[in-house]
Design a protein around this motif. Structure first.
Motif, PDB file in Angstrom:
ATOM      1  N   ASN A 141       0.802  -1.229   0.000  1.00  0.00           N
ATOM      2  CA  ASN A 141       0.000   0.000   0.000  1.00  0.00           C
ATOM      3  C   ASN A 141       0.830   1.272   0.000  1.00  0.00           C
ATOM      4  O   ASN A 141       0.482   2.260   0.636  1.00  0.00           O
ATOM      5  N   PRO A 143       2.728   3.862  -2.731  1.00  0.00           N
ATOM      6  CA  PRO A 143       3.106   4.181  -4.115  1.00  0.00           C
ATOM      7  C   PRO A 143       4.592   4.502  -4.235  1.00  0.00           C
ATOM      8  O   PRO A 143       5.244   4.871  -3.255  1.00  0.00           O
ATOM      9  N   GLU A 172      -7.184   2.527  -5.122  1.00  0.00           N
ATOM     10  CA  GLU A 172      -5.870   2.669  -5.741  1.00  0.00           C
ATOM     11  C   GLU A 172      -5.700   4.077  -6.310  1.00  0.00           C
ATOM     12  O   GLU A 172      -4.652   4.709  -6.139  1.00  0.00           O
ATOM     13  N   GLN A 175      -4.788   7.080  -4.036  1.00  0.00           N
ATOM     14  CA  GLN A 175      -3.390   7.348  -3.690  1.00  0.00           C
ATOM     15  C   GLN A 175      -2.823   8.475  -4.549  1.00  0.00           C
ATOM     16  O   GLN A 175      -2.034   9.291  -4.070  1.00  0.00           O
ATOM     17  N   LEU A 176      -3.222   8.527  -5.813  1.00  0.00           N
ATOM     18  CA  LEU A 176      -2.792   9.629  -6.672  1.00  0.00           C
ATOM     19  C   LEU A 176      -3.518  10.913  -6.296  1.00  0.00           C
ATOM     20  O   LEU A 176      -2.915  11.993  -6.294  1.00  0.00           O
ATOM     21  N   VAL A 247      -1.214   1.959 -12.434  1.00  0.00           N
ATOM     22  CA  VAL A 247      -1.495   0.969 -11.398  1.00  0.00           C
ATOM     23  C   VAL A 247      -0.736  -0.288 -11.774  1.00  0.00           C
ATOM     24  O   VAL A 247      -0.873  -0.802 -12.888  1.00  0.00           O
ATOM     25  N   ILE A 277       1.311   2.917  -8.585  1.00  0.00           N
ATOM     26  CA  ILE A 277       0.436   2.591  -7.467  1.00  0.00           C
ATOM     27  C   ILE A 277       0.408   1.077  -7.301  1.00  0.00           C
ATOM     28  O   ILE A 277       0.146   0.344  -8.243  1.00  0.00           O
TER      29      ILE A 277
END
Length: 281
Positions: A141, A143, A172, A175-176, A247, A277
């Motif tokens: 988890n 990045p 996912e 995260q970005l 990803v 990610i």
């Protein structure tokens, strides 16, 4: 994001990661952990201070203790090069072995992001594997931003987020989103059409992902191409994007992250930073 990990082996390549991390941290309230990994011989015992365990007083232990002291000095010298930058950098040495890997370090130190320079996926893997098994390099988890070419004053105004809509979860993409909101970046969501997916279906899915993850500034885009890595890189170059986000394919872990076919090809070839990610289970 509060903690950014920058691994270093004191090479020019790894320093690119530190330079990029400093640019990032200056735009958010975060600190950098500058990590040097040392691989001790089996059976040795000593602390990160360089103190040798009295139960292990061989020549190898004294060599490793000297190496620890030397690398601590090198870390301090490297940090000193950036003393005029308004960032907090904490030097740290870790000892990699079969039971204590990068995954443990990331979890124990609540690392939010890894930033590292690379010449391509092979060099990244060799750096972490060393003489040990692939299991020590799993990342949970967290990045990873890889950077191949040096960039001055990095500020990601424009980011391409390449998504496989058949194999992507909203958590996912979040995260970005946590990263881009610090820069007010414009995110260009992109799907390469294949396997009979229609354009309207892809656009609807991309728009749903962008809205549910609360991106404020985005566009929706699709490309019909049989070569996803080539299509993604050409689209990113055409937009003059500052960063590409992907990803990772496969299970969690740096090996899968780097060796998925699309991710691997792109990291090896593209010059701009790549935000990778880790895929949820």
């Amino acid at each position: 994001m509060k903690k950014i990990l920058v691994p270093t082996d004191f090479s020019d390549t790894s320093e690119k990661g530190l330079s990029l991390a400093i640019d990032i941290v200056e735009h958010m309230q975060a600190k950098i952990i500058l990590l040097n990994v040392i691989y001790p011989p089996e059976g040795s015992g000593f602390a990160a201070t360089g103190d040798v365990n009295t139960a292990y007083q061989g020549e190898a232990a004294h060599f490793m203790a000297a190496l620890v002291r030397k690398n601590k000095a090198r870390l301090e010298k490297l940090i000193g090069k950036y003393k005029n930058r308004s960032v907090e950098i904490t030097p740290q040495i870790d000892f990699e072995n079969k039971v204590h890997g990068l995954n443990n370090f990331v979890e124990e130190n609540n690392v939010d992001l890894i930033v590292m320079g690379t010449r391509g996926s092979k060099s990244l893997t060799e750096y972490f594997i060393g003489s040990h098994t692939e299991n020590i390099i799993k990342v949970s988890n967290c990045p990873v931003i890889s950077i191949k070419s040096e960039i001055e004053n990095f500020y990601p105004d424009s980011i391409v987020m390449a998504i496989d809509i058949k194999n992507c979860e909203e958590e996912e993409i979040l995260q970005l989103q946590k990263f881009t909101k610090k820069f007010d970046s414009k995110v260009h969501f992109l799907h390469v059409l294949d396997d009979g997916i229609e354009t309207d279906q892809a656009v609807k899915k991309l728009k749903s992902i962008a809205e549910k993850t609360q991106f404020a500034n985005f566009t929706i885009n699709t490309i019909d191409n049989e070569n996803p890595p080539d299509a993604i890189m050409r689209y990113t170059k055409r937009l003059s994007a500052d960063m590409l986000a992907l990803v990772a394919e496969g299970k969690k872990g740096l090996k899968d992250l780097l060796f998925g076919s699309v991710t691997n090809d792109i990291i090896n070839k593209i010059e701009i930073p790549v935000f990778v990610i880790s895929k949820s289970d």
